[in-house]
Design a protein around this motif. Structure first.
Motif, PDB file in Angstrom:
ATOM      1  N   THR A  98       0.795  -1.229   0.000  1.00 49.40           N
ATOM      2  CA  THR A  98       0.000   0.000   0.000  1.00 49.40           C
ATOM      3  C   THR A  98       0.827   1.277   0.000  1.00 49.40           C
ATOM      4  O   THR A  98       0.279   2.365  -0.180  1.00 49.40           O
ATOM      5  CB  THR A  98      -0.936   0.032   1.225  1.00 49.40           C
ATOM      6  OG1 THR A  98      -0.144   0.012   2.434  1.00 49.40           O
ATOM      7  CG2 THR A  98      -1.884  -1.156   1.214  1.00 49.40           C
TER       8      THR A  98
ATOM      9  N   ALA B 134      -9.380  -0.094  -4.030  1.00 49.30           N
ATOM     10  CA  ALA B 134      -8.793  -0.996  -5.017  1.00 49.30           C
ATOM     11  C   ALA B 134      -9.847  -1.391  -6.054  1.00 49.30           C
ATOM     12  O   ALA B 134     -11.030  -1.554  -5.726  1.00 49.30           O
ATOM     13  CB  ALA B 134      -8.237  -2.241  -4.330  1.00 49.30           C
TER      14      ALA B 134
ATOM     15  N   THR C 224     -11.675   6.813  -4.520  1.00 46.83           N
ATOM     16  CA  THR C 224     -10.842   6.555  -3.340  1.00 46.83           C
ATOM     17  C   THR C 224     -11.587   7.066  -2.112  1.00 46.83           C
ATOM     18  O   THR C 224     -12.032   8.223  -2.084  1.00 46.83           O
ATOM     19  CB  THR C 224      -9.487   7.268  -3.457  1.00 46.83           C
ATOM     20  OG1 THR C 224      -8.779   6.752  -4.585  1.00 46.83           O
ATOM     21  CG2 THR C 224      -8.654   7.050  -2.201  1.00 46.83           C
TER      22      THR C 224
ATOM     23  N   THR D  26       2.702  10.043  -6.845  1.00 47.27           N
ATOM     24  CA  THR D  26       3.563   9.224  -5.988  1.00 47.27           C
ATOM     25  C   THR D  26       5.028   9.615  -6.060  1.00 47.27           C
ATOM     26  O   THR D  26       5.801   9.255  -5.170  1.00 47.27           O
ATOM     27  CB  THR D  26       3.421   7.734  -6.338  1.00 47.27           C
ATOM     28  OG1 THR D  26       3.822   7.529  -7.698  1.00 47.27           O
ATOM     29  CG2 THR D  26       1.981   7.267  -6.148  1.00 47.27           C
TER      30      THR D  26
ATOM     31  N   ASP E  43      -4.635   3.968  -7.145  1.00 46.41           N
ATOM     32  CA  ASP E  43      -3.344   3.452  -7.592  1.00 46.41           C
ATOM     33  C   ASP E  43      -2.362   4.554  -7.969  1.00 46.41           C
ATOM     34  O   ASP E  43      -1.144   4.338  -7.930  1.00 46.41           O
ATOM     35  CB  ASP E  43      -3.534   2.559  -8.819  1.00 46.41           C
ATOM     36  CG  ASP E  43      -4.410   1.353  -8.554  1.00 46.41           C
ATOM     37  OD1 ASP E  43      -4.462   0.914  -7.387  1.00 46.41           O
ATOM     38  OD2 ASP E  43      -5.055   0.873  -9.502  1.00 46.41           O
ATOM     39  N   ASN E  44      -2.866   5.723  -8.331  1.00 47.21           N
ATOM     40  CA  ASN E  44      -2.031   6.733  -8.978  1.00 47.21           C
ATOM     41  C   ASN E  44      -1.528   7.834  -8.052  1.00 47.21           C
ATOM     42  O   ASN E  44      -0.738   8.672  -8.488  1.00 47.21           O
ATOM     43  CB  ASN E  44      -2.809   7.385 -10.126  1.00 47.21           C
ATOM     44  CG  ASN E  44      -3.206   6.378 -11.181  1.00 47.21           C
ATOM     45  OD1 ASN E  44      -2.636   5.287 -11.259  1.00 47.21           O
ATOM     46  ND2 ASN E  44      -4.185   6.741 -12.006  1.00 47.21           N
TER      47      ASN E  44
END
Length: 457
Positions: free
Chosen positions: A254, A373, A378, A403, A428-429
């Motif tokens: 994570t 996920a 989110t 990230t 994810d981004n």
């Protein structure tokens, strides 16, 4: 429409969804500007000069004399804290904190290591603590030499003087949380003052949200020939020292390697520099301390408390841990002429506004969780504020960033809720976090979800 056009449109929609006009915003606080302006370089110079006058402050040095050695130095520091407290109507609890240490490589014989602590109790959430510290002791080349003169003007009379000055300024205000000013002993002999304080704080149930360790905040002329009074460094560890095997496994899937509470504390202080300290750019350094070296924030990190080291950017090793001498035309030793008092005041002001901002803000959100996920959205959840803080909290702000971005890029005020979904922002981004906002606009550090980023309860 070509495939490339479709891709470009999709990417554009993705980036638009990420930002949605939500660049980082904040409420400018007049009191923080006043606090920064109130810090006095003249008073800091007077305090550093006084500390140097004790000849040596080595941990093993004289304790009975009124004019020389660490005993005289710590009694003077306590007297200064007592004066500050008297001036604010007894707002500080001032005391010695000590433990007898023996059988150590640098303290072989039984020695009482004595720090001086001053506590300014919060009015709403007094069990929540933010701490500023500096080190009392000094040394020369031989770490066991407790008789030679060791002025320790920059290392670390500057940190102690800054801590005293921050207490003078901040004691004129009342805060929601508790602020602690600590002059810690035994640093050069093995970080003993910090070890003693961190252990006692843990036993006493202190909810420590920040430790700002100031170790050398007065030198602007580096061994590399650079003279610079416009930058400073903030060292912050990555993964938590108290991380469990289960926590590490979760982090692997994570993220959180660069979002420990210490790292987000460092980002908070960096923002304070940008907003309230003129002509100062701070470097957040992703390392516990300087390469293979240590400082008094480490014992707190060892027990899971967020903590950073604040210091000058360009060190001068001719002035650190040196016998007083001149060789080949080079003067060695940590003397007063190596301290830039205006620069020390600037870094002291940075500490003061950071402490004040956190102490006026609510506690950082607890139990922050994240999900999303295989979803376009989110969702973040967190714990409601404590009963003591319920009337203090206006709401929360959700943050996110790419990230590979070092600092938070986007934010959204979400109200006084305990759950919020960012629609069409893919988990994810980005990295995500949550901060608490007080009714007068003060903001906590950002909390990254899960144990990797938790500031504790």
């Amino acid at each position: 429409m070509t495939k490339l056009t479709v891709l470009a449109v999709a990417l554009g929609m993705s980036f638009a969804a990420a930002a949605q006009g939500q660049s980082i915003t904040y409420k400018d606080q007049a009191d923080l500007h006043d606090i920064a302006a109130a810090v006095s370089a003249e008073r800091i110079e007077q305090d550093i000069t006084k500390l140097v006058s004790f000849g040596t402050r080595h941990t093993l040095s004289e304790t009975e004399s009124d004019t020389r050695g660490i005993g005289a130095a710590r009694r003077w520091i306590k007297a200064e804290f007592d004066k500050i407290s008297a001036a604010c109507g007894g707002c500080l609890e001032v005391y010695y904190q000590s433990e007898v240490i023996s059988g150590e490589a640098r303290i072989p014989d039984a020695t009482e290591v004595v720090s001086v602590i001053a506590v300014q109790r919060g009015k709403i959430d007094p069990s929540r603590y933010v701490i500023m510290s500096g080190d009392i002791d000094s040394r020369v080349t031989d770490v066991m030499d407790f008789e030679s003169d060791a002025p320790g003007a920059n290392d670390n009379a500057s940190g102690v003087a800054g801590t005293l000055e921050a207490a003078r300024v901040l004691s004129q205000y009342e805060f929601a949380g508790t602020i602690v000013y600590a002059a810690l002993a035994g640093e050069e002999q093995g970080l003993f003052g910090g070890r003693i304080m961190a252990k006692q704080a843990q036993q006493d149930g202190w909810r420590i949200k920040a430790v700002l360790n100031n170790d050398m905040i007065g030198n602007t002329e580096g061994i590399n020939g650079v003279i610079d009074n416009t930058t400073a460094r903030i060292f912050a560890e990555g993964t938590r020292m108290d991380e469990t095997a289960d926590d590490a496994r979760r982090r692997r899937f994570t993220g959180g390697e660069v979002d420990s509470p210490s790292r987000n504390l460092a980002r908070y202080i960096d923002w304070m520099a940008d907003r309230y300290i003129e002509n100062l750019d701070t470097m957040v350094i992703y390392r516990l301390d300087r390469f293979a070296r240590g400082g008094h924030h480490r014992p707190f990190n060892d027990l899971g408390f967020p903590g950073v080291r604040i210091m000058e950017t360009n060190e001068n090793y001719n002035r650190q841990h040196q016998d007083l001498r001149v060789e080949d035309g080079i003067a060695y030793g940590d003397t007063l002429d190596g301290v830039d008092f205006d620069y020390a005041a600037k870094l002291t002001a940075l500490n003061a506004v950071s402490l004040a901002g956190m102490a006026w803000a609510p506690s950082p959100p607890a139990q922050v969780q994240i999900s999303g996920a295989v979803s376009a959205d989110t969702t973040l959840k967190w714990q409601a504020p404590s009963a003591a803080e319920a009337d203090h909290v206006a709401g929360y702000r959700v943050y996110w960033r790419h990230t590979d971005a070092p600092n938070w890029e986007f934010s959204r005020d979400v109200g006084n809720v305990t759950e919020y979904t960012l629609e069409n922002i893919v988990i994810d981004n980005y990295f995500f976090g949550v901060a608490s906002i007080s009714k007068d606009g003060y903001e906590s550090p950002v909390v990254f979800p899960g144990p990797a980023g938790a500031f504790g309860e």
